[in-house]
Design an enzyme around this catalytic site. Sequence first.
Site, mmCIF file in Angstrom:
data_model
loop_
_atom_site.group_PDB
_atom_site.id
_atom_site.type_symbol
_atom_site.label_atom_id
_atom_site.label_comp_id
_atom_site.label_asym_id
_atom_site.label_seq_id
_atom_site.Cartn_x
_atom_site.Cartn_y
_atom_site.Cartn_z
ATOM 1 N N CYS A 131 -2.838 -7.525 -4.733
ATOM 2 C CA CYS A 131 -1.999 -6.962 -3.664
ATOM 3 C C CYS A 131 -1.946 -5.435 -3.796
ATOM 4 O O CYS A 131 -2.984 -4.794 -3.974
ATOM 5 C CB CYS A 131 -0.612 -7.612 -3.736
ATOM 6 N N THR A 132 -0.761 -4.835 -3.733
ATOM 7 C CA THR A 132 -0.668 -3.376 -3.776
ATOM 8 C C THR A 132 -0.885 -2.804 -5.178
ATOM 9 O O THR A 132 -0.821 -1.576 -5.346
ATOM 10 C CB THR A 132 0.685 -2.895 -3.220
#
Lengths: 170, 170
Positions: B43-44
């Site tokens: 993800c981030t």
Amino acid sequence: MVEHADVLVVPGGFGTRRLMCDDEVLAWVRAVNDTTTWTTSVCTGSLLLGSAGLLTGLPATTHWAEMDTLAALGARPTKRRVVEHGKIVTSAGVSAGIDMALVLAARLAGDVVAQAIQLGIEYDPQPPFTAGSPERAPAEVVELVRSVLKRPSEASPGRVETPRQTSATH
Amino acid sequence: MVEHADVLVVPGGFGTRRLMCDDEVLAWVRAVNDTTTWTTSVCTGSLLLGSAGLLTGLPATTHWAEMDTLAALGARPTKRRVVEHGKIVTSAGVSAGIDMALVLAARLAGDVVAQAIQLGIEYDPQPPFTAGSPERAPAEVVELVRSVLKRPSEASPGRVETPRQTSATH
């Protein structure tokens, strides 16, 4: 101690085997279930619902390797990712909890919110293998997992030799 | 402090935005990356690899809503669940970490072990909706998620107005 809940989610894990014979825990599950809108389980959490007598005669599911135990507890094992029966929602092994949670979110907050959660967690699964069920996994893989899953239970001081079923009215 | 690792997994979450400007964290990521066999993100978490200068010119992915940020950090955003480039493996939003983990398990321990993990967690996904990507989700759902995702960033004291890129050799 929590005495009532709108939603009860009973998680799975190796710890559930020991709790299947813990009368205090099972009594608590029954008492809270009397207050819920939804009573749910993930993976072997279903074995606790069964041990508490909440699945008697009902279609339900659990981790694929524990379907026999689920049957011994009086449920009707059903090979689906998520099994809804009235307010009882059970799900298959571990990752099936994601699918169950989305179903539950839809019941609680509507399809748009459930879809927003799915998009938020970018749940557009693309497993690199097709080994996610015993029907699709190679035989050697199924055997390997069965052998590994046996170990913690055997090593556990609380190993359940014969799962008990406690009556819900008891 | 951990100074070396065989595998570095940089997780995502709203906290990553603040860490994108934390020189100490970015220096640590670079230093540990020098020692790894695999450097990965979910993800981030990819934004931290990018901020550390480790994705410059490389194909990579992150949460769908942060692909522009990933590009601003010098990576080549690639719409795949899991993007491998040499020892760098990035994955898309949240749940893509499951797919990345299985790919990584296969690289580390072979396909049979990776398949056994998949079967152990019964990862045979059956999402109740097809809203897991912005391309497939209804437009109103995409808008809803975009609006929700904006909030924590705006509320955060460490909001990153302009993502910085720090040179890997700096």
